[in-house]
Structures are given as C-alpha cells and as structure tokens.
Design a protein around this motif. Structure first.
Motif, PDB file in Angstrom:
ATOM      1  N   ARG A   1    -108.778  -4.245  46.350  1.00 28.70           N
ATOM      2  CA  ARG A   1    -110.181  -4.027  46.307  1.00 28.70           C
ATOM      3  C   ARG A   1    -110.451  -2.256  46.179  1.00 28.70           C
ATOM      4  O   ARG A   1    -111.300  -2.051  45.382  1.00 28.70           O
ATOM      5  N   ARG A   2    -109.627  -1.366  46.545  1.00 33.47           N
ATOM      6  CA  ARG A   2    -109.984  -0.150  46.532  1.00 33.47           C
ATOM      7  C   ARG A   2    -109.349  -0.072  44.934  1.00 33.47           C
ATOM      8  O   ARG A   2    -110.150   0.966  44.463  1.00 33.47           O
TER       9      ARG A   2
ATOM     10  N   ALA B   1    -113.729  -4.094  38.169  1.00 37.92           N
ATOM     11  CA  ALA B   1    -113.436  -5.382  38.636  1.00 37.92           C
ATOM     12  C   ALA B   1    -113.931  -6.452  37.562  1.00 37.92           C
ATOM     13  O   ALA B   1    -113.113  -7.259  37.070  1.00 37.92           O
TER      14      ALA B   1
ATOM     15  N   VAL C   1    -111.103 -11.020  45.752  1.00 39.96           N
ATOM     16  CA  VAL C   1    -111.303  -9.818  45.594  1.00 39.96           C
ATOM     17  C   VAL C   1    -112.242  -9.345  44.426  1.00 39.96           C
ATOM     18  O   VAL C   1    -113.195  -8.456  44.544  1.00 39.96           O
TER      19      VAL C   1
ATOM     20  N   THR D   1    -115.935  -7.469  44.986  1.00 43.59           N
ATOM     21  CA  THR D   1    -116.114  -6.095  44.373  1.00 43.59           C
ATOM     22  C   THR D   1    -117.144  -5.930  43.296  1.00 43.59           C
ATOM     23  O   THR D   1    -117.770  -5.067  43.160  1.00 43.59           O
TER      24      THR D   1
ATOM     25  N   GLU E   1    -120.230  -6.135  44.919  1.00 37.57           N
ATOM     26  CA  GLU E   1    -120.198  -4.855  45.882  1.00 37.57           C
ATOM     27  C   GLU E   1    -120.604  -3.725  44.919  1.00 37.57           C
ATOM     28  O   GLU E   1    -121.715  -2.848  45.144  1.00 37.57           O
TER      29      GLU E   1
ATOM     30  N   PHE F   1    -116.127  -7.901  53.730  1.00 36.12           N
ATOM     31  CA  PHE F   1    -114.829  -8.306  52.847  1.00 36.12           C
ATOM     32  C   PHE F   1    -113.915  -8.758  54.182  1.00 36.12           C
ATOM     33  O   PHE F   1    -113.076  -9.611  53.762  1.00 36.12           O
TER      34      PHE F   1
END
Length: 210
Positions: free
Chosen positions: A84-85, A94, A139, A143, A146, A190
């Motif tokens: 994710r980071r 992503a 993930v 993201t 997000e 998450f």
C-alpha cells in the motif's frame, strides 16, 4: 553521454506526479529529459514497456528484509502494508501497476513471501497463489480509490450530503451507512478489509493447521 535507464524511470515518475498517467507520453518524457525521443526507445521500445519497468520499480523496497520467527498473519499484514505504501508513493502508481503484467525479481520476491506465509498457514500451493492475487487486487483497488478521493472537485457538494440525499428515499441501508462509506480514515478502512481477507484464510485452513 547516453541517458541511463534508471534516469528515465525516475523522470517518468516525476512527470506522472505532475500531470498524471494520462499525461505521460514518450514525447513529453523526452522533453522533460531534454533528449530526442529515439534515445528513449533505446531503452523502452514502447510506452507499455516503460510502464512495466515503472511498475517493477515500485516494488524495489517491498519485502526486502525477510522476517524471521514471525507468524504467517504478521508477514501477510506487513507485506500488504508495504505494498500500500509503495502504491501511494506516486500519483496514479496503483493504476500504473494494475495495467501491467510484470514478472521480475521484485514481483517474484513479494509473491514468494506471501505464498510461503500462506503455505505455512496450511493452504495448498494453488490456494496460496490465488490468495496472493486476491490480496494484491485488494491493495490495488483500495489505493486507487484512496488516491482518487483526493482529486475530487473542491466545488462539488460534500460527498456525505450528496449520497444521503440520493439514497434516503429508496435505499435506507445505504443512507444509514453514508458516514462509513465516506470515512476519511483510510488506515482503519484498509486494516478492516485486510482483516476480512485474513479471516477468510483462517476459515480455509485445515483443522490440523489451526
């Protein structure tokens, strides 16, 4: 002096951070590097090959330090968090990764860690492989959403008000969940989704492995 491949990838990500993946073209990248387009094609025969290398670069720091003596759940959570980071480290990262099929040292290393942990949990190789792809899809999807929420038009009506107004007349369950649906605490959301996936893994574990 011929430009290096790593320089091209770094410049490509800088350009994506500025204009988004739609604004990334071989021409615009060549202009950003102050070189002629043919110099880019020396390293990357197409934009797709560039995107694949950019996607691979995102995973360079994921699953690097191998954990020892840690449970399968801790390993899966750690790798998911690192992914994710990585996908949040650049604008549209992503989306770039989701549009590629990358088979490299980096992707295999990340997959190996996850599949090893899931196999230790008691899943078969097939289940571990499918679960790894499911986790990656989660993930990536999370993201993408997000990041997209941060690009909404500031002049648009507040999401909660707009959704509630549309949902209240006919969709009561949606109306009651509006605040949760627009909750900006992405870390908590998450973690919640990841726990759902882990609960599914636990449920599939054979009795002998529990």
């Amino acid at each position: 002096m011929r430009i290096q491949k790593e320089q091209v990838v770094q410049a490509a990500w800088a350009l994506v951070d500025e204009v988004g993946v739609e604004g990334l073209t071989m021409r615009s990248l060549a202009q950003a590097l102050s070189i002629q387009a043919p110099s880019l094609y020396w390293h990357f025969p197409s934009k797709q090959s560039l995107l694949e290398t950019m996607a691979d670069a995102l995973l360079a720091d994921v699953a690097v330090v191998r954990p020892t003596g840690r449970s399968w759940e801790v390993v899966v959570k750690a790798v998911a968090g690192e992914l994710r980071r990585a996908f949040l480290s650049h604008r549209d990262a992503a989306r770039v990764f989701a549009g590629t099929v990358v088979a490299t040292e980096n992707t295999f290393r990340v997959s190996e860690w996850l599949m090893e942990a899931l196999t230790q949990a008691g899943l078969s190789s097939k289940e571990a492989g499918w679960t790894t792809f499911t986790l990656l899809d989660y993930v990536l999807g999370f993201t993408i959403e997000e990041q997209s929420l941060g690009t909404r038009d500031a002049q648009a009506p507040p999401a909660a008000e707009q959704m509630r107004a549309l949902a209240t007349p006919r969709f009561p369950h949606v109306a009651r969940a509006v605040e949760a649906l627009v909750d900006p605490d992405f870390d908590a959301r998450f973690t919640f989704g990841l726990e759902l996936l882990l609960a599914g893994v636990r449920a599939r574990r054979p009795a002998r492995a529990r």
